[in-house]
Design a protein around this motif. Structure first.
Motif, PDB file in Angstrom:
ATOM      1  N   ASN A 193     -28.179  17.207  -8.417  1.00 45.33           N
ATOM      2  CA  ASN A 193     -27.097  18.255  -8.878  1.00 45.33           C
ATOM      3  C   ASN A 193     -25.691  18.027  -8.470  1.00 45.33           C
ATOM      4  N   ALA A 194     -25.639  17.573  -7.245  1.00 39.41           N
ATOM      5  CA  ALA A 194     -24.300  17.489  -6.734  1.00 39.41           C
ATOM      6  C   ALA A 194     -23.511  16.391  -7.261  1.00 39.41           C
ATOM      7  N   ARG A 195     -24.263  15.220  -7.670  1.00 40.82           N
ATOM      8  CA  ARG A 195     -23.633  14.119  -8.081  1.00 40.82           C
ATOM      9  C   ARG A 195     -23.363  14.154  -9.646  1.00 40.82           C
ATOM     10  N   LYS A 196     -24.091  15.116 -10.260  1.00 42.04           N
ATOM     11  CA  LYS A 196     -23.737  15.545 -11.773  1.00 42.04           C
ATOM     12  C   LYS A 196     -22.297  16.168 -11.723  1.00 42.04           C
ATOM     13  N   ARG A 197     -21.954  16.925 -10.868  1.00 44.08           N
ATOM     14  CA  ARG A 197     -20.573  17.532 -10.758  1.00 44.08           C
ATOM     15  C   ARG A 197     -19.589  16.353 -10.313  1.00 44.08           C
ATOM     16  N   THR A 198     -19.787  15.529  -9.480  1.00 45.09           N
ATOM     17  CA  THR A 198     -19.112  14.500  -8.825  1.00 45.09           C
ATOM     18  C   THR A 198     -19.852  13.227  -8.803  1.00 45.09           C
ATOM     19  N   PRO A 199     -19.595  12.144  -9.874  1.00 48.11           N
ATOM     20  CA  PRO A 199     -20.461  11.013  -9.848  1.00 48.11           C
ATOM     21  C   PRO A 199     -19.472  10.108  -8.782  1.00 48.11           C
ATOM     22  N   ASN A 200     -18.459  10.074  -8.777  1.00 47.80           N
ATOM     23  CA  ASN A 200     -17.788   9.086  -7.877  1.00 47.80           C
ATOM     24  C   ASN A 200     -18.482   9.186  -6.405  1.00 47.80           C
ATOM     25  N   LEU A 201     -18.879   7.970  -6.133  1.00 46.85           N
ATOM     26  CA  LEU A 201     -19.337   8.025  -4.572  1.00 46.85           C
ATOM     27  C   LEU A 201     -18.443   8.102  -3.684  1.00 46.85           C
TER      28      LEU A 201
END
Length: 292
Positions: A193-201
């Motif tokens: 869910n967090a990565r959906k908001r901020t895909p850039n690692l």
């Protein structure tokens, strides 16, 4: 003597090798069973009451003496490493100390979400001693996936820690099955869910997991660092050392995975990750005060 919640106990069948805190007492398969949280390791377990013994202060100190020694050693090594990072950055900024510049530094901001309030307090104390800007939030593991969006909006961190307690149960399936773990699926969904908001690692750096967690699922979900590759227990402070290293590494530099792991108490058997950029920004001039 009947055990009470929050009492510190040892497991007789394991020669009281670890300290546990009694979280709850339930009926399981017809006998009274205690739900246990590790005092130093992010492990959740259960044990029948007859296998548990209360530990007085002296016995607890004897068992934890080795852990305290390891914690001290790890902290001192980390501080040495951090000092070298700061000195290198100062050297480069001042062109080899040739210019007297009044600089300031902005380390990465951490949002640490923890399923154990006791561990969270312990971690926050170490963050403070190191100097990492951090917000700590206690949240039960199964609630984390639904609350992560609100927390990210509220605090807008550079680094996110998602941790608490976990454990693998052989009776529930193979080690490759995420459903055989107490909380790995909640950690993985929170990362997702967090990565959906901020895909850039490198725009949001994520550490996720606890003792014995399903490492592969957490990395696939988008974590930069996670536990536990060898399904071993990790120390309560391991996430702190990893993300503090990232917080104080300049943004132009990449962090070798081993460099991030070398000062943890668990090492590469309990922790792993991918090459990640630092967060630290340096600016000038530093103003201690501004007159009106």
């Amino acid at each position: 003597m009947k055990l009470q919640k929050n009492e510190i106990v040892g497991r007789l069948s394991y020669q009281c090798d670890m300290l546990f805190r009694v979280i709850d007492i339930i009926m399981m398969d017809g006998e009274e069973t205690a739900i246990l949280y590790g005092e130093d390791y992010r492990l959740i377990a259960d044990a029948p009451l007859f296998d548990l013994v209360p530990l007085d202060t002296k016995k607890r100190q004897e068992i934890s003496k080795h852990e305290r020694s390891l914690e001290k050693q790890s902290f001192e090594l980390f501080c040495q490493d951090l000092h070298l990072i700061k000195e290198r950055q100062l050297y480069e900024t001042t062109t080899g100390y040739q210019r007297d510049l009044n600089i300031f530094q902005i380390p990465g901001r951490v949002l640490h979400i923890d399923g154990d309030p006791s561990y969270l307090r312990k971690c926050l104390d170490v963050y403070k001693e190191i100097g990492v800007p951090v917000i700590g939030v206690y949240c039960q593991e199964n609630e984390m996936p639904n609350k992560i969006d609100v927390l990210l909006d509220r605090y807008r961190p550079d680094i996110l820690v998602i941790t608490g307690h976990d454990a693998y149960s052989k009776s529930k399936g193979k080690k490759s099955d995420i459903n055989a773990y107490r909380n790995s699926k909640f950690f993985a969904q929170t990362v997702h869910n967090a990565r959906k908001r901020t895909p850039n690692l490198d725009q949001l750096i994520i550490f996720a997991g606890a003792c014995q967690s399903h490492f592969e699922s957490l990395i696939r979900a988008g974590a930069n660092f996670a536990s536990s590759p060898s399904r071993i227990n990790i120390h309560a402070l391991d996430p702190v050392y990893i993300v503090s290293k990232i917080s104080f590494t300049p943004f132009q530099q990449s962090i070798n995975v081993w460099d991030a792991l070398k000062n943890t108490l668990t090492g590469d058997k309990g922790l792993g990750g991918i090459e990640t950029k630092g967060i630290l920004r340096t600016g000038m001039p530093y103003q201690s005060h501004i007159d009106d």
